[in-house]
Design a protein around this motif. Structure first.
Motif, PDB file in Angstrom:
ATOM      1  N   THR A   1       6.364  25.817  -8.002  1.00  0.00           N
ATOM      2  CA  THR A   1       7.535  25.778  -7.114  1.00  0.00           C
ATOM      3  C   THR A   1       7.171  25.313  -5.701  1.00  0.00           C
ATOM      4  OG1 THR A   1       8.661  27.479  -8.417  1.00  0.00           O
ATOM      5  CG2 THR A   1       9.450  27.106  -6.161  1.00  0.00           C
ATOM      6  N   PRO A   2       6.158  25.929  -5.037  1.00  0.00           N
ATOM      7  CA  PRO A   2       5.773  25.399  -3.710  1.00  0.00           C
ATOM      8  C   PRO A   2       5.147  24.004  -3.804  1.00  0.00           C
ATOM      9  CG  PRO A   2       4.271  27.160  -4.389  1.00  0.00           C
ATOM     10  CD  PRO A   2       5.403  27.161  -5.365  1.00  0.00           C
ATOM     11  N   MET A   3       4.446  23.735  -4.928  1.00  0.00           N
ATOM     12  CA  MET A   3       3.849  22.409  -5.108  1.00  0.00           C
ATOM     13  C   MET A   3       4.942  21.337  -5.152  1.00  0.00           C
ATOM     14  SD  MET A   3       1.466  21.000  -8.240  1.00  0.00           S
ATOM     15  CE  MET A   3       0.258  22.320  -8.047  1.00  0.00           C
ATOM     16  N   LEU A   4       6.057  21.659  -5.806  1.00  0.00           N
ATOM     17  CA  LEU A   4       7.180  20.725  -5.897  1.00  0.00           C
ATOM     18  C   LEU A   4       7.715  20.389  -4.509  1.00  0.00           C
ATOM     19  CD1 LEU A   4       9.191  19.277  -7.852  1.00  0.00           C
ATOM     20  CD2 LEU A   4      10.644  21.298  -7.623  1.00  0.00           C
ATOM     21  N   GLU A   5       7.857  21.407  -3.661  1.00  0.00           N
ATOM     22  CA  GLU A   5       8.359  21.175  -2.306  1.00  0.00           C
ATOM     23  C   GLU A   5       7.386  20.312  -1.501  1.00  0.00           C
ATOM     24  OE1 GLU A   5      11.405  21.965  -1.267  1.00  0.00           O
ATOM     25  OE2 GLU A   5      11.652  22.569  -3.356  1.00  0.00           O
ATOM     26  N   THR A   6       6.090  20.578  -1.661  1.00  0.00           N
ATOM     27  CA  THR A   6       5.078  19.781  -0.956  1.00  0.00           C
ATOM     28  C   THR A   6       5.151  18.320  -1.375  1.00  0.00           C
ATOM     29  OG1 THR A   6       3.592  21.687  -0.794  1.00  0.00           O
ATOM     30  CG2 THR A   6       2.602  19.513  -0.532  1.00  0.00           C
ATOM     31  N   GLU A   7       5.265  18.088  -2.672  1.00  0.00           N
ATOM     32  CA  GLU A   7       5.314  16.712  -3.176  1.00  0.00           C
ATOM     33  C   GLU A   7       6.576  15.992  -2.708  1.00  0.00           C
ATOM     34  OE1 GLU A   7       4.845  17.309  -7.347  1.00  0.00           O
ATOM     35  OE2 GLU A   7       2.677  17.642  -7.213  1.00  0.00           O
ATOM     36  N   LYS A   8       7.684  16.713  -2.640  1.00  0.00           N
ATOM     37  CA  LYS A   8       8.920  16.111  -2.124  1.00  0.00           C
ATOM     38  C   LYS A   8       8.759  15.715  -0.662  1.00  0.00           C
ATOM     39  CE  LYS A   8      12.341  18.296  -5.174  1.00  0.00           C
ATOM     40  NZ  LYS A   8      13.454  19.275  -5.252  1.00  0.00           N
ATOM     41  N   ARG A   9       8.083  16.574   0.124  1.00  0.00           N
ATOM     42  CA  ARG A   9       7.853  16.258   1.540  1.00  0.00           C
ATOM     43  C   ARG A   9       6.929  15.049   1.692  1.00  0.00           C
ATOM     44  NH1 ARG A   9       7.634  21.969   2.170  1.00  0.00           N
ATOM     45  NH2 ARG A   9       5.354  21.913   2.158  1.00  0.00           N
ATOM     46  N   GLU A  10       5.926  14.953   0.804  1.00  0.00           N
ATOM     47  CA  GLU A  10       5.013  13.807   0.864  1.00  0.00           C
ATOM     48  C   GLU A  10       5.745  12.500   0.563  1.00  0.00           C
ATOM     49  OE1 GLU A  10       1.921  14.868  -1.851  1.00  0.00           O
ATOM     50  OE2 GLU A  10       0.739  15.938  -0.333  1.00  0.00           O
ATOM     51  N   ILE A  11       6.623  12.527  -0.424  1.00  0.00           N
ATOM     52  CA  ILE A  11       7.409  11.323  -0.739  1.00  0.00           C
ATOM     53  C   ILE A  11       8.349  10.993   0.414  1.00  0.00           C
ATOM     54  CG2 ILE A  11       9.220  10.413  -2.250  1.00  0.00           C
ATOM     55  CD1 ILE A  11       7.871  11.859  -4.566  1.00  0.00           C
TER      56      ILE A  11
ATOM     57  N   ALA B   1       0.832  -1.208   0.000  1.00  0.00           N
ATOM     58  CA  ALA B   1       0.000   0.000   0.000  1.00  0.00           C
ATOM     59  C   ALA B   1       0.867   1.258   0.000  1.00  0.00           C
ATOM     60  CB  ALA B   1      -0.931  -0.009   1.204  1.00  0.00           C
ATOM     61  N   ALA B   2       1.915   1.250   0.838  1.00  0.00           N
ATOM     62  CA  ALA B   2       2.799   2.429   0.901  1.00  0.00           C
ATOM     63  C   ALA B   2       3.586   2.599  -0.401  1.00  0.00           C
ATOM     64  CB  ALA B   2       3.751   2.290   2.090  1.00  0.00           C
ATOM     65  N   LYS B   3       4.023   1.493  -0.983  1.00  0.00           N
ATOM     66  CA  LYS B   3       4.776   1.581  -2.246  1.00  0.00           C
ATOM     67  C   LYS B   3       3.885   2.063  -3.385  1.00  0.00           C
ATOM     68  CE  LYS B   3       8.469  -1.759  -1.351  1.00  0.00           C
ATOM     69  NZ  LYS B   3       8.990  -3.117  -1.626  1.00  0.00           N
ATOM     70  N   ALA B   4       2.616   1.659  -3.361  1.00  0.00           N
ATOM     71  CA  ALA B   4       1.674   2.135  -4.389  1.00  0.00           C
ATOM     72  C   ALA B   4       1.490   3.650  -4.277  1.00  0.00           C
ATOM     73  CB  ALA B   4       0.335   1.426  -4.237  1.00  0.00           C
ATOM     74  N   LEU B   5       1.408   4.153  -3.035  1.00  0.00           N
ATOM     75  CA  LEU B   5       1.288   5.596  -2.838  1.00  0.00           C
ATOM     76  C   LEU B   5       2.557   6.314  -3.306  1.00  0.00           C
ATOM     77  CD1 LEU B   5      -0.181   8.088  -1.784  1.00  0.00           C
ATOM     78  CD2 LEU B   5       0.746   7.596   0.495  1.00  0.00           C
ATOM     79  N   LYS B   6       3.715   5.734  -2.982  1.00  0.00           N
ATOM     80  CA  LYS B   6       4.975   6.367  -3.400  1.00  0.00           C
ATOM     81  C   LYS B   6       5.074   6.410  -4.924  1.00  0.00           C
ATOM     82  CE  LYS B   6       9.974   6.282  -2.973  1.00  0.00           C
ATOM     83  NZ  LYS B   6      11.162   5.660  -2.355  1.00  0.00           N
ATOM     84  N   LYS B   7       4.652   5.345  -5.578  1.00  0.00           N
ATOM     85  CA  LYS B   7       4.680   5.310  -7.046  1.00  0.00           C
ATOM     86  C   LYS B   7       3.790   6.407  -7.625  1.00  0.00           C
ATOM     87  CE  LYS B   7       3.864   2.167 -10.941  1.00  0.00           C
ATOM     88  NZ  LYS B   7       3.423   0.809 -11.335  1.00  0.00           N
TER      89      LYS B   7
ATOM     90  N   GLY C   1      -5.728   6.202   7.859  1.00  0.00           N
ATOM     91  CA  GLY C   1      -5.947   7.641   7.882  1.00  0.00           C
ATOM     92  C   GLY C   1      -5.596   8.310   6.567  1.00  0.00           C
ATOM     93  N   LEU C   2      -4.652   7.722   5.824  1.00  0.00           N
ATOM     94  CA  LEU C   2      -4.281   8.265   4.518  1.00  0.00           C
ATOM     95  C   LEU C   2      -5.226   7.809   3.413  1.00  0.00           C
ATOM     96  CD1 LEU C   2      -0.401   7.737   4.646  1.00  0.00           C
ATOM     97  CD2 LEU C   2      -1.612   9.907   4.811  1.00  0.00           C
ATOM     98  N   GLY C   3      -6.156   6.929   3.763  1.00  0.00           N
ATOM     99  CA  GLY C   3      -7.105   6.424   2.773  1.00  0.00           C
ATOM    100  C   GLY C   3      -6.553   5.309   1.914  1.00  0.00           C
TER     101      GLY C   3
END
Length: 574
Positions: free
Chosen positions: A400-410, A306-312, A438-440
């Motif tokens: 630019t801020p979206m990129l930082e958010t996505e990096k933090r999520e990964i 499940a976590a790897k699917a989210l990371k992908k 909680g992450l769905g």
């Protein structure tokens, strides 16, 4: 695993002596293959497990607590209807087969009857069938009429025992002798003990290979050796020894251990075997160990997938953002082209598809080729480039801020994967499962009707060194909770540039010795991504210098005033 007729015979005898006269108080079903009977024997209340699982089929007493299914399946409801408060008359083995039968005396306010529960322990063909006067009332696993099966397992059909294998009965000495003589005559080599054990396993019904080996071993010991299964007239040949062993050999239950783990159970002593008071106890210990290990491995794999699917998914999203950002970086190029066109409108011919102009913005000068839309005027072409500039400029401001958010999520998902990787017990996974729900990413488990929702709070990993308590988080949620519970002067540790557990040394306002600090740092390094490295750096500071930003992901902190120690990962299992 010797779940054969030999062991089932001794198990049935144990259960018969213990359960006869007992009353069934409660019936529940754990999963699609396993039932639980709570039985009052007159002296105590015990739990009887009836499992038709292909790998773990069994009937035995157990101490293991398992959560019943949220909604009772149909077969469970049928058993409650027919067997609630029934008295156990006898527990027996059907002939010398892998079948345990429980005879029951069932009474209601209006009727009285005798019913039988047939527990067929036959690997993938295992089943549990309830009958009355030879007629099926219900079965755990039914057969459809269109299956063209030789056995119909439907309510109202006559109960037929499974078809016998093409093997000899343990009591058919003449048949076994004849088959053995024929087999020996076709072999051009001397028959050793292992050959003979394999022969018995393949030709005698109800014997596991391990039991066949034990029979040969006992026969060789009693006879002073065997030649191709034969012996002197003063001793029993193997075909006589088989029946005598299966009928009269007493039960000496044990669990075979390997590396501190139960790997099998037996009704006779074996190498590496730990003696148990009963075969039920040995069987329950083995299957509990096996199911716990399998359940842990299955859940760990499920959470990891499940976590790897989210990371992908997040990685793909990040790649898309990077590509859009790369395109948005052309904004300045579009502005320059727009400005050059505006300044040179008089030089651009209407309807031209391309123009070359001096590039005033380049350090080395030169010319720049500008593509034009032939349907637009020179001024409209300049406006088109300014529009492209504004569009890409706005995109860059958003991306630019979206990129930082996505990096933090990964980065956060990587921390979850790290916690899963270092998990060693079911407790390590429980709160990770809550986190993923909680992450769905996972569905919340169904709750029984009327049951109160249980709040899962697993204790931290806990150590003690030199009289000082050391606490280790198992996952992101625990890391946050550990941080909240720690005192300002406690020492906080985390592996540098690795995902790791948060570790707290509870100094209680005192000072911490270097030996204690190194001990805690080694544990922190072990529960990190760098556990396979020779040495890794671990940062430490007082808890008061660790801050958790508002709305940050679970497990994320920032810290200051820290020092670093280089240590070798060590679980300190002692």
């Amino acid at each position: 695993m010797p779940q054969d007729a030999f062991h089932i015979r001794r198990l049935a005898d144990e259960l018969n002596s213990f359960l006869t006269g007992g009353k069934i108080n409660r019936i529940s079903q754990v999963n699609k293959d396993e039932l639980t009977f709570i039985i009052y024997t007159g002296k105590s209340t015990v739990k009887l497990i009836l499992s038709a699982n292909a790998s773990n089929a069994r009937v035995c007493l157990s101490l293991t607590e398992k959560e019943p299914a949220p909604i009772a399946p149909n077969f469970c409801m049928l058993l409650r209807k027919h067997l609630q408060n029934a008295e156990i008359l006898a527990v027996r083995q059907h002939e010398f087969e892998r079948i345990i039968e429980i005879d029951l005396h069932c009474t209601t306010d209006f009727s009285e009857s005798k019913r039988t529960l047939h527990c067929e322990l036959m690997g993938k063909y295992s089943n549990i069938v309830l009958t009355e006067n030879g007629v099926i009332l219900g079965a755990l696993k039914t057969t459809a009429l269109e299956d063209n099966s030789h056995r119909v397992l439907l309510a109202g059909a006559k109960y037929l025992y499974p078809a016998p294998q093409d093997k000899l009965s343990v009591f058919d000495g003449d048949g076994l002798r004849s088959r053995l003589e024929n087999w020996v005559s076709t072999r051009g080599v001397e028959i050793d003990g292992e050959d003979l054990a394999v022969f018995l396993f393949e030709n005698v019904a109800g014997l596991a290979l391990s039991t066949a080996r034990e029979i040969v071993k006992r026969a060789e010991k009693e006879n002073g050796g065997l030649q191709n299964g034969f012996s002197s007239a003063a001793n029993k040949p193997i075909w006589e020894f088989v029946g005598a062993f299966c009928l009269h050999e007493p039960c000496e239950a044990c669990v075979q251990m390997r590396g501190g783990v139960a790997v099998d159970f037996f009704a006779f002593p074996v190498d590496g075997g730990v003696k148990k008071p009963s075969l039920c106890k040995a069987e329950d210990e083995f299957f509990t160990n096996r199911e716990t290990a399998k359940g842990f491995a299955d859940k760990k794999r499920k959470l990891d997938n499940a976590a790897k699917a989210l990371k992908k998914k997040l990685t793909k999203k990040l790649q898309d953002t990077l590509e859009r950002l790369k395109e948005a970086d052309k904004a300045d190029e579009y502005r320059i082209k727009g400005e050059l066109l505006t300044a040179n409108l008089y030089r651009v011919e209407k309807g031209a598809s391309r123009v070359e102009l001096e590039n005033w913005y380049a350090e080395d000068g030169g010319v720049i080729a500008i593509t034009l839309d032939t349907t637009l005027s020179p001024s409209k072409n300049a406006q088109r480039y300014f529009k492209l500039y504004n569009k890409h400029k706005r995109a860059r401001e958003v991306l630019t801020p979206m990129l930082e958010t996505e990096k933090r999520e990964i980065e956060y998902v990587d921390s979850v994967l790290s916690a899963i990787a270092v998990s060693e017990t079911a407790d390590d996974l429980k709160e990770i499962e809550t986190e993923l729900i909680g992450l769905g990413l996972l569905r919340a488990p169904m709750q029984r009707v009327g049951a109160k929702k249980k709040e899962i709070e697993i204790p931290f990993r806990e150590y003690e060194f030199d009289g000082v308590k050391i606490y280790v988080g198992r996952n992101n949620l625990q890391n946050d909770r550990l941080l909240r519970l720690a005192s300002p002067d406690d020492i906080w540790l985390h592996a540098q540039k690795y995902h790791s557990a948060h570790v707290i040394i509870a100094v209680g306002g005192g000072t911490v010795r270097d030996e204690t600090l190194l001990y805690a740092a080694e544990i922190c390094a072990y529960y990190s991504d760098g556990r396979e490295s020779d040495k890794i750096p671990v940062d430490y500071c007082k808890r008061k210098f660790v801050k958790k930003p508002n709305k940050s992901k679970a497990g994320f902190v920032i810290y200051t005033d820290y020092k670093t120690v280089l240590v070798k990962p060590n679980k300190h299992a002692e």
